[in-house]
Design a protein around this motif. Sequence first.
Motif, PDB file in Angstrom:
ATOM      1  N   ILE A 287       0.922  -1.059   0.102  1.00  0.00           N
ATOM      2  CA  ILE A 287       0.149   0.098  -0.007  1.00  0.00           C
ATOM      3  C   ILE A 287       1.014   1.088  -0.065  1.00  0.00           C
ATOM      4  CG2 ILE A 287      -1.819   1.294   1.362  1.00  0.00           C
ATOM      5  CD1 ILE A 287      -2.929  -1.433   2.030  1.00  0.00           C
ATOM      6  N   SER A 288       2.085   1.208   0.827  1.00  0.00           N
ATOM      7  CA  SER A 288       2.710   2.452   0.964  1.00  0.00           C
ATOM      8  C   SER A 288       3.512   2.714  -0.464  1.00  0.00           C
ATOM      9  CB  SER A 288       3.786   2.164   2.011  1.00  0.00           C
ATOM     10  OG  SER A 288       4.855   1.242   1.689  1.00  0.00           O
ATOM     11  N   LEU A 289       3.964   1.738  -1.250  1.00  0.00           N
ATOM     12  CA  LEU A 289       4.595   1.720  -2.481  1.00  0.00           C
ATOM     13  C   LEU A 289       3.582   1.868  -3.735  1.00  0.00           C
ATOM     14  CD1 LEU A 289       7.372  -0.783  -1.988  1.00  0.00           C
ATOM     15  CD2 LEU A 289       7.407   1.671  -1.550  1.00  0.00           C
ATOM     16  N   SER A 290       2.241   1.959  -3.683  1.00  0.00           N
ATOM     17  CA  SER A 290       1.328   1.910  -4.688  1.00  0.00           C
ATOM     18  C   SER A 290       0.803   3.302  -5.380  1.00  0.00           C
ATOM     19  CB  SER A 290       0.411   1.031  -4.584  1.00  0.00           C
ATOM     20  OG  SER A 290       0.848  -0.244  -4.371  1.00  0.00           O
ATOM     21  N   HIS A 291       1.472   4.292  -4.689  1.00  0.00           N
ATOM     22  CA  HIS A 291       1.081   5.683  -5.058  1.00  0.00           C
ATOM     23  C   HIS A 291       2.264   6.573  -5.651  1.00  0.00           C
ATOM     24  CE1 HIS A 291       1.648   6.173  -0.763  1.00  0.00           C
ATOM     25  NE2 HIS A 291       2.194   7.454  -0.976  1.00  0.00           N
ATOM     26  N   HIS A 292       3.270   5.765  -5.973  1.00  0.00           N
ATOM     27  CA  HIS A 292       4.578   6.323  -6.264  1.00  0.00           C
ATOM     28  C   HIS A 292       5.376   7.411  -5.458  1.00  0.00           C
ATOM     29  CE1 HIS A 292       4.183   4.616 -10.273  1.00  0.00           C
ATOM     30  NE2 HIS A 292       2.937   5.056 -10.262  1.00  0.00           N
ATOM     31  N   ALA A 293       5.287   6.907  -4.220  1.00  0.00           N
ATOM     32  CA  ALA A 293       5.736   7.618  -2.947  1.00  0.00           C
ATOM     33  C   ALA A 293       7.355   8.232  -3.360  1.00  0.00           C
ATOM     34  CB  ALA A 293       5.601   7.230  -1.793  1.00  0.00           C
ATOM     35  N   ASP A 294       7.719   9.222  -3.144  1.00  0.00           N
ATOM     36  CA  ASP A 294       9.143   9.772  -3.118  1.00  0.00           C
ATOM     37  C   ASP A 294       9.964   9.400  -1.928  1.00  0.00           C
ATOM     38  OD1 ASP A 294       9.077  10.925  -5.795  1.00  0.00           O
ATOM     39  OD2 ASP A 294       7.897  12.631  -5.033  1.00  0.00           O
ATOM     40  N   PHE A 295       9.092   9.389  -0.822  1.00  0.00           N
ATOM     41  CA  PHE A 295       9.926   9.310   0.449  1.00  0.00           C
ATOM     42  C   PHE A 295       9.152   8.280   1.281  1.00  0.00           C
ATOM     43  CE2 PHE A 295      10.877  11.459   4.728  1.00  0.00           C
ATOM     44  CZ  PHE A 295      11.834  10.787   5.029  1.00  0.00           C
ATOM     45  N   ILE A 296       9.628   7.149   1.390  1.00  0.00           N
ATOM     46  CA  ILE A 296       9.009   5.864   2.311  1.00  0.00           C
ATOM     47  C   ILE A 296       9.568   5.955   3.685  1.00  0.00           C
ATOM     48  CG2 ILE A 296       8.508   3.477   2.399  1.00  0.00           C
ATOM     49  CD1 ILE A 296       8.173   4.726  -0.434  1.00  0.00           C
ATOM     50  N   ILE A 297       8.574   6.105   4.630  1.00  0.00           N
ATOM     51  CA  ILE A 297       9.034   5.855   6.058  1.00  0.00           C
ATOM     52  C   ILE A 297       8.431   4.780   6.862  1.00  0.00           C
ATOM     53  CG2 ILE A 297       8.664   7.240   8.376  1.00  0.00           C
ATOM     54  CD1 ILE A 297       8.383   9.802   6.751  1.00  0.00           C
ATOM     55  N   MET A 298       9.344   3.984   7.569  1.00  0.00           N
ATOM     56  CA  MET A 298       8.837   2.798   8.031  1.00  0.00           C
ATOM     57  C   MET A 298       9.260   2.554   9.370  1.00  0.00           C
ATOM     58  SD  MET A 298      10.278   0.299   4.883  1.00  0.00           S
ATOM     59  CE  MET A 298       9.305  -0.040   3.476  1.00  0.00           C
ATOM     60  N   ASP A 299       8.516   2.352  10.348  1.00  0.00           N
ATOM     61  CA  ASP A 299       8.685   1.960  11.748  1.00  0.00           C
ATOM     62  C   ASP A 299       8.708   0.707  11.950  1.00  0.00           C
ATOM     63  OD1 ASP A 299       9.373   2.453  14.335  1.00  0.00           O
ATOM     64  OD2 ASP A 299       7.008   3.156  14.804  1.00  0.00           O
ATOM     65  N   GLU A 300      10.056   0.244  12.256  1.00  0.00           N
ATOM     66  CA  GLU A 300      10.346  -1.273  12.627  1.00  0.00           C
ATOM     67  C   GLU A 300       9.680  -2.049  11.543  1.00  0.00           C
ATOM     68  OE1 GLU A 300      12.091  -2.127  15.151  1.00  0.00           O
ATOM     69  OE2 GLU A 300      12.329  -0.483  16.559  1.00  0.00           O
ATOM     70  N   PRO A 301       9.670  -2.105  10.449  1.00  0.00           N
ATOM     71  CA  PRO A 301       9.261  -2.892   9.235  1.00  0.00           C
ATOM     72  C   PRO A 301       9.763  -4.413   9.441  1.00  0.00           C
ATOM     73  CG  PRO A 301      10.879  -1.618   8.291  1.00  0.00           C
ATOM     74  CD  PRO A 301      10.965  -1.185   9.514  1.00  0.00           C
ATOM     75  N   THR A 302      10.619  -4.623  10.078  1.00  0.00           N
ATOM     76  CA  THR A 302      11.036  -5.965   9.926  1.00  0.00           C
ATOM     77  C   THR A 302      11.089  -6.792  11.293  1.00  0.00           C
ATOM     78  OG1 THR A 302      13.253  -5.202  10.315  1.00  0.00           O
ATOM     79  CG2 THR A 302      12.928  -5.542   8.030  1.00  0.00           C
ATOM     80  N   SER A 303      10.709  -5.930  12.245  1.00  0.00           N
ATOM     81  CA  SER A 303      10.605  -6.823  13.802  1.00  0.00           C
ATOM     82  C   SER A 303       9.476  -7.786  13.610  1.00  0.00           C
ATOM     83  CB  SER A 303      10.094  -5.706  14.700  1.00  0.00           C
ATOM     84  OG  SER A 303       9.034  -5.136  14.816  1.00  0.00           O
ATOM     85  N   GLY A 304       9.811  -8.788  14.411  1.00  0.00           N
ATOM     86  CA  GLY A 304       8.857  -9.788  14.537  1.00  0.00           C
ATOM     87  C   GLY A 304       8.831 -10.925  12.989  1.00  0.00           C
ATOM     88  N   LEU A 305       9.602 -10.546  12.168  1.00  0.00           N
ATOM     89  CA  LEU A 305       9.568 -11.277  10.727  1.00  0.00           C
ATOM     90  C   LEU A 305      10.741 -12.138  10.832  1.00  0.00           C
ATOM     91  CD1 LEU A 305       8.735  -8.656   8.284  1.00  0.00           C
ATOM     92  CD2 LEU A 305       7.169 -10.026   9.646  1.00  0.00           C
ATOM     93  N   ASP A 306      10.008 -13.358  10.003  1.00  0.00           N
ATOM     94  CA  ASP A 306      11.408 -14.436   9.963  1.00  0.00           C
ATOM     95  C   ASP A 306      12.303 -13.962   8.854  1.00  0.00           C
ATOM     96  OD1 ASP A 306      10.895 -15.591   7.146  1.00  0.00           O
ATOM     97  OD2 ASP A 306       8.866 -16.092   8.226  1.00  0.00           O
TER      98      ASP A 306
END
Lengths: 289, 224
Positions: A142-161
Motif C-alpha cells: 500500500i505504501s508503494l502503490s502511489h509512487h511515493a518519493d519518500f518511504i517512512i517505515m517504523d520497525e518494518p522487519t521486527s518480528g519477521l522471519d
Amino acid sequence: MTNALEITNLSKSYKGFHLQNVSFNLPTGYIMGLIGPNGAGKTTIIKTILNLVMKQEGSIKVFGLDHQKEEVAIKKRIGFVFDTPAFYPHLNLKQLKNVVAPFYEQWDNAVFDDLLDRFTLPLNKPLKQFSRGMNMKASIAISLSHHADFIIMDEPTSGLDPVIRREMLDVLRGIMQDENKSILFSSHVTSDIEQAADFITYVNQGQVVFSKTKDDVNESFAIVKGGNELLDTNTAKNFVAVRKGEFGFEALTADLNASKKIFGEQVVYDKASLEDIMFFHNLKFKSTN
Amino acid sequence: MLSLIIKDFRAQKQYLLLLFIMIAGISAGFNIAQRVEADIEVELYILTVVLSTLIASKLFTLFDYQANAELFFAALPVTRKQMVIAAYSSSAVLAIVTLGVHFLAIVLSSTELLRAEHTFMYEAPMWIFAFVALVLTDAFSFPFSFKYGLAKGSFVYGCFFITLIITAIVTINTLNPTGFLYTWVTAFLKQSPVMLISQLTVFGIIILGISIFISIHTYQGKDL
C-alpha cells in the motif's frame, strides 16, 4: 545535493521521556537507518515527521517544505509503514485498496497488483487471516502503490522471519533504483540496517548520538581489545565505554586513528558492528545516569 | 475530505446492511405491535428511535477504535481539521440514513397485507425532534471523544451527561413557579411544534458549530 528530510533541534517532552534537540538530514536518493534501543525515541521522531505527534520545538522539512504548513502536499508524496499494521480486519486487500486509493491522486493499480504478485498476497482473503509477515507486506504494498518519493517505515522487519526480512530488504533496494526516492526506516535489528542503509542515525534516550554515512561509521568506530594494564584515566578517555574482564578489556572507540596513535600494536582492533556500537553507547548512558 | 467520509461507508458496508435490517425490524415491529397492543407510548418509540440511531451514528467511530485505525488514517494526506469534520459529517449522514430507514420501515409495514397502524409515527415533528436530539448528543459527545479517545471519552461524557441531567432535575424541582426562568421555560414549551422545532434546530446548529470548533482545536494538538 537536496535533502528529502531535514530535522533541526526537534524537541518533545512526555511524562518521563524527552526528545532533545534532535537534528539530522537525509539526502534525496538514500536510505537512512534509524537505530536505537526500545524507548529511545525512534517512533516519536517518525510520528513527529508525519505530524501524528506534535513537536514542541524545532523544525522539520520534508522535500524542503514545512511538515505542518504543507502537510497534505507532503503526505501525498510519502509512503508509510508502521510496526503494527492497523487496518479493518474484516476487509480483504481488494476492499482495503478501494478504501485507501482515493486518498492518492497518483495511486497506480498496476503497481499494487504487481506488488501483490511479488509478495504472493491473496486479494480476497480477510486481513484478519493474514500472518504478521503478510500484514507487513500488505502495508508495504500500500505504501508503494502511489509512487511515493519518500518511504517512512517504523520497525518494518521486527518480528519477521529471516526469509521475509531478506525479501523486504530486496524491495527497499528495488525502490532505490530510482534515485529520487528516499527511505527512512527504524529498526533495532541492526543487521537489517547494516545491509540496507547508506546513512545511520543512532538515537538513545531521546538524543541523537550520531548521524553519519555507513562508511563513516565503519571507518571511525572499532572494538579495541587489550590488557588491563594499558588502561588508565587518560587512555580510557579515548573510548565511548569500556568493559573490563579478568583477562583484559574490550572497548569501543569512536576515533580509530586516535586509538591507533595511543595504543599502536599493543591492542587488537576489530570491526565494530552496529550492535557493538549500540551496546557500548548504552553502557555509557547507564554509567552517566 | 470526501474520501474520509466515503471510506467509512466503503469499509463497513456489510455491517451497515446488517444494521439497517435490524433498524427496519425495530420500527416495523413497533408499528405492527401498535395494532396488536393498540396503545404504544409515543415516548417509548421516540426513545427507541433516538437511542438506536445514536448507536448507529457512532458505528464508524467504534470500528475505527476497534481496528486502531486512527493512526493509519491520520498518516494519509489529510489534516486533523478534515478528520474532525469528516467524523461529524459521516455521523450525521449515518444518523439521517438510519432515521430514513426507521421511517421507511414504518411506511412499508403499513401496507394492506400487514394492516399495521402508523398514527403518530407519521408526524414530521417527531422525526425532526429525534434528529435534533441526535445532533445535540453528537455535539456534546464528540469533543470528549477527540480529547480522550473513544473509551475514556465515552466515560467522561457519560459522567458529564449524568451531571447535566441531575442538575436539570434539581433545577426544575427547585424552580419558583412565579420566577422568570419557570415562566420562560413554560412559554417556550407551549409554542407551536413548528416554532419549537425551528428554535431547537437553530440552537442545535449553534451548539454543533461550537462543538466542531472545540473538537478541531483539541484534536489538532493531540498526540496520536
